[in-house]
Structures are given as C-alpha cells and as structure tokens.
Write an enzyme that holds these catalytic residues in place. Structure first.
Site, mmCIF file in Angstrom:
data_model
loop_
_atom_site.group_PDB
_atom_site.id
_atom_site.type_symbol
_atom_site.label_atom_id
_atom_site.label_comp_id
_atom_site.label_asym_id
_atom_site.label_seq_id
_atom_site.Cartn_x
_atom_site.Cartn_y
_atom_site.Cartn_z
ATOM 1 N N HIS A 56 155.099 44.223 35.330
ATOM 2 C CA HIS A 56 155.230 42.808 35.005
ATOM 3 C C HIS A 56 156.062 42.115 36.067
ATOM 4 O O HIS A 56 157.217 42.448 36.263
ATOM 5 C CB HIS A 56 155.892 42.681 33.628
ATOM 6 C CG HIS A 56 155.976 41.283 33.119
ATOM 7 N ND1 HIS A 56 155.001 40.343 33.342
ATOM 8 C CD2 HIS A 56 156.935 40.668 32.380
ATOM 9 C CE1 HIS A 56 155.347 39.208 32.752
ATOM 10 N NE2 HIS A 56 156.515 39.373 32.172
ATOM 11 N N ASP A 63 149.195 43.418 35.441
ATOM 12 C CA ASP A 63 150.364 42.983 34.677
ATOM 13 C C ASP A 63 150.047 43.070 33.185
ATOM 14 O O ASP A 63 149.059 42.502 32.727
ATOM 15 C CB ASP A 63 150.714 41.536 35.059
ATOM 16 C CG ASP A 63 152.044 41.074 34.504
ATOM 17 O OD1 ASP A 63 152.336 41.348 33.321
ATOM 18 O OD2 ASP A 63 152.806 40.429 35.245
ATOM 19 N N SER A 122 157.766 35.249 34.386
ATOM 20 C CA SER A 122 157.155 35.304 33.069
ATOM 21 C C SER A 122 157.252 33.943 32.386
ATOM 22 O O SER A 122 156.766 32.956 32.908
ATOM 23 C CB SER A 122 157.812 36.415 32.251
ATOM 24 O OG SER A 122 157.024 36.741 31.145
#
Length: 540
Positions: A509, A481, A250
């Site tokens: 995710h 996602d 991320s």
C-alpha cells in the site's frame, strides 16, 4: 469488529488504515484506509457542485478566492509554538470554525506540529504531510517517520509540518466505545451463519454508532473531508505560505485532492500516494477494495509457496489452494477459537482475518504473517495473529485503543451515504463480494454495514475533482495495492486537470519511501525542483 482499511466501514488506514506493524517499517503505509472513503461533504461545506452530463456525477467546484470577512480572524491568527517533548519538534494549537457555514457557532481546536528545515539551501516553505486513515495521527507520522526519515535534502529545504485532522488523535478526538467494549466489538462475527448471528452483528454496529452519537454529538456533523481540507488552507495561511505543498498517502490523497478542488490557485507541490477515487459510491469502493485485498493475497500466497515455512502449502501450491486452506482455518476458528496467552481474548475468525489483512499492506510483513499462521494452524497458538490484529486496530499492550477506528467511521459515514440500507439488501450482494475475493469477500461485505446505522446523515456524495488551474499534481498508484486499487489512481489522475500519474509496478500500500529508487527519485525531484515525472512514467 473489523474496520477494513477502506470499505466504508472505517477505512484506508493510509492508513494507512493502517497496519502499523513497526513504527518505521510500515510508517509509509497509508492508514487503514482504513483508507479510506472517498467523498467529501460537498453539500454541507459551502462548496459548490455542478453536474456533469454523462454520469451525472457532481464536480467539486472551487471556493471564492477572497477570504470571507467572518473567517479572517482564523486566517490571521498567530500560533504559539512550544516544545513537543520530542527533540527538534515544536507543537501548537490552531483554531478553526466548527462550522464553516456558521463561523460564529464556535471553534474546533486543532493540534499542529513542525520540524524546522535543517538549512543549507534555499528554503521552500512548509511541507504538510498526512498518512491517511481517516483517523491516522499526522503528528505521530511526522514525529516517528516523516520528520526523521524523509530524504535529507527535502528536510533541509522544507519545514516539515503535520496537523491532526478534526476529530483525530490530538485534535478534539471523536469518542465512541471504551476499551473493554472495543475489545468486544472487534471480535464480532462478520460471517454470520444464521439469523441470530446476523442480529448480533447489526446490534454491535448499532451500539457503536449510538456510542459515537452520545459521546461526540457536537463534533460528529463536522468531521468531513471538505471541512478538514478547509482547515488545511487556514494552516497554510497561518504558516505564511502562499501555496500549499503537501504529501498525502491513502485517505490523505482524498484530503489533498479535495484541497486542490476547493483552492486550485493555492496548489503548490502536491503528491497523492495510494490514491482514492472520489467519484465512487460506498458500495463500489468496498467491492473494488475487496478485489484489491484478493490481489494482494494472491501475491502473498505465491511468495509463501516459495518459502520453506509456508503453512498454506509447499512448492506448487496455487493461490486458490492456499486461499481454500486459509478459509478452512477461518471456519475452524469460527467454531473453536484459539488461546492467545490472554485469558480474556481468544483468537476467533474476526480477529484472525484482521491479522491477515493487516499484513497485506506491506510485503515486509509477509514473513511475520507466515510465522503467525504457522503458530496458529500447527501449534494452536493464536498470539501472533492477535498481535497483528492489535497493530491494525492500534490497541496497545495495556489494552488501550487510539481513536483511529472511531474517527475513521465518523469521517467515512459523513462523507458518503451508506453502502447498504440494511442486512437484507447486503445479504443479496454477498455473492458479488465473494466473487471479488473468495478469501475475504463475505467478511468485507458484512463489514460495510456500519454506516447504515450512523446517527448523523451523510453530507457528502460521490463527485469528481477537476481542480482546473492547479499546478501539476503527482498521483502515485501501485499496481497490486490492496487498499487503494491502482485503477483509483488512474481515475483520479484523469479527473485532475493537472494530474500526472506515476506508477509503481509492485506490491503493498503506497509507494513513496518503500524501496523503489525510481519512485523516490521522481518524487524528490518534484518536491525539490517542481518538475513532475514525465507522462506515463512507470517504476518497479
């Protein structure tokens, strides 16, 4: 108040912005992207920027290969390792300049942890890990997951290492509101129905920003992604590694890509999982992530309709119908919050929406979300959704918050200019957000307002990262996602001159360590042997 995983409000806790629902099950979910704001303080960090022709988006250019004399004491320092209190882990404190442009202006002290390679094969040096945020503790991630749960062969050959970025957790954390005021802030209505509610939302964001400025004045101008990436290079040198090996999720992908852009010749084996696109401005980031959460909700709704305990409708219920029912429920909570078992905290629309969004990060949480929605919608008990919301905000049972949300805002608001100049401009854009997500659009739009009132001017801007000359960099994208849309991974892999896209066709995710043998094998092979996935590789 909501700190949606990635919108510039306080992101891509890759964070995960992170919905840490269980320590291990969601340990690989990137912290609230709260992934996650792209952008990297290009102007303030002595990193050169050159202009492209077509889109006029600057490029992040590399720093000089030689270390300036003023920085050599940092690059040659020796860490004093000590027991962490966690079996097998050691901790140390590393110094870095508060301001790389003025190394004589003082230091920032950064917390580092490691778990030595278990041995049995030729060592490969250190592997630095970061779970995202910005604001997620990399040391917690190392001690709770990566140092124990990464593949045994990877842990055998690498020293597993983590550093909390400046302003985060153990590394001189940014401070803003106290716990009581955070409780109030997280309940602020993000779907204002009139001018009074709009004024209250603006006032809440202003109070949050002012508190950060008052409590963290020294650090607030120096928590950019570029500065954190430069700290990573100091750590690489201190550890004795000629090149940086790294796995970031991320927002951690932005850190890794920024490092590659600044130090392309020092890139080792780098994996960027759940990628951000640094070329986007805040408004675009927020809007595209809003669409990402809608995509994730549709996948949840389709699955929910196949279950016997779905509170949003039975077999044959469409995602649109499920979304309409959820929106009605949210509106009811806006007028009549539910009891939660805590006499001081009822479940209103804001906390309920956060609870639902928290479960979008990993399909393993969908069952828990169904149960929480059933309790709230049928039994008028808000405890389950409140617990999901608390996990997202990292609020523990005693009512204490980590500094995740505070660091998240501090980094995001420094990395990019705000998405909107004020509530009047934002209000005109709400329809675009509602089109992107009929379920979450309005709240996610208003959640984009917080950086408007930030006490420190943004030093970064949207930019592309070519990292010319870097070794192959693996960029991982998940097609559904919610926090870092797949398109971002496609874009970053094209920007990086040595980018290699690895696709996971699925939900949730990030992808590494979340059940796909195909993804895990490809990444393990790259980390252990240096062989990137073949171009166009797609897994499910």
């Amino acid at each position: 108040m909501h700190t949606w995983s990635s919108p510039s409000r306080r992101r891509c806790t890759a964070p995960r912005i992170r919905a840490r629902l269980t320590a291990v099950a969601l340990a690989t979910a990137a912290l609230l992207v709260s992934a996650c704001s792209p952008g990297g303080s290009v102007a303030s960090s002595s990193a050169a920027a050159t202009r492209t022709g077509a889109a006029d988006v600057p490029l992040l250019a590399p720093l000089p290969r030689t270390t300036p004399a003023a920085l050599r004491p940092y690059y040659t320092q020796r860490l004093k390792w000590r027991d962490c209190g966690a079996p097998g882990f050691q901790c140390a404190t590393m110094k870095a300049p508060l301001d790389y442009a003025r190394p004589d202006a003082g230091d920032v002290r950064l917390a580092v942890a490691r778990k030595a390679a278990t041995g049995g094969a030729k060592p490969l040096g250190s592997l630095l890990v970061n779970p995202g945020g910005p604001g997620g503790s990399a040391i917690d991630y190392l001690q709770q997951y990566a140092g124990l749960g990464y593949p045994a062969e990877v842990r055998a050959r690498y020293d597993m290492v983590a550093m909390d970025p400046r302003g985060v957790a153990r590394s001189e954390p940014v401070g803003c509101l106290d716990d009581r005021r955070m409780d109030t802030y997280t309940q602020t209505d993000l779907t204002p129905d009139d001018q009074a509610e709009r004024d209250a939302l603006v006032a809440a964001d202003k109070k949050f920003a002012q508190a950060c400025g008052a409590r963290s004045a020294r650090l607030l101008r120096h928590v950019s992604t570029v500065e954190a990436a430069r700290d990573m290079d100091v750590l690489r040198a201190v550890l004795g590694d000629p090149k940086l090996n790294y796995v970031g999720a991320s927002y951690g992908t932005l850190l890794g890509a920024t490092y590659a852009g600044l130090f392309p010749g020092r890139v080792g084996r780098v994996v960027l999982d759940g990628a951000l696109d640094p070329s986007l401005d805040s408004r675009t980031v927020n809007l595209e992530q809003t669409a990402g959460f809608e995509t994730a909700f549709k996948a949840f709704a389709e699955d929910c309709a196949r279950q016997t305990d779905c509170p949003l409708g039975g077999s044959g219920t469409t995602p649109a119908q499920a979304g309409d029912r959820l929106k009605v429920f949210f509106r009811e909570l806006d007028a009549r919050p539910l009891p939660t078992g805590d006499p001081h905290r009822e479940l209103g629309e804001a906390l309920a929406t956060t609870g639902v969004i928290a479960a979008m990060y990993d399909q393993g949480a969908w069952g828990r979300l169904r149960a929480a929605l059933t309790s709230a919608m049928k039994d008028h008990d808000g405890e389950g959704l409140l617990a999901l919301s608390d996990s997202y905000y990292e609020r523990d049972a005693s009512g204490h918050y980590t500094n995740l949300m505070m660091a998240n805002a501090a980094v995001n608001c420094l990395d990019l200019p705000p998405a909107f100049t004020g509530p009047e401009q934002l209000a005109k854009d709400v329809p675009a957000f509602e089109k992107a997500s009929p379920v979450f659009g309005e709240g996610l739009a208003w959640a984009s307002l917080n950086c408007t009132y930030w006490p420190v001017r943004a030093t970064g801007e949207p930019h592309r990262i070519p990292a010319r000359g870097a070794a192959p960099i693996v960029v991982v994208g998940t097609t559904r996602d919610p926090a870092t849309p797949y398109r971002w991974a496609q874009s970053l892999s094209r920007q990086l001159s040595s980018g290699r896209l690895l696709t996971y066709a699925g939900d949730g995710h990030t992808a590494f360590g979340r059940g796909s043998t195909c993804i895990d094998s490809a990444i393990d092979s790259y980390l252990l042997h240096g062989t990137p996935p073949v171009r166009g590789k797609r897994c499910s």
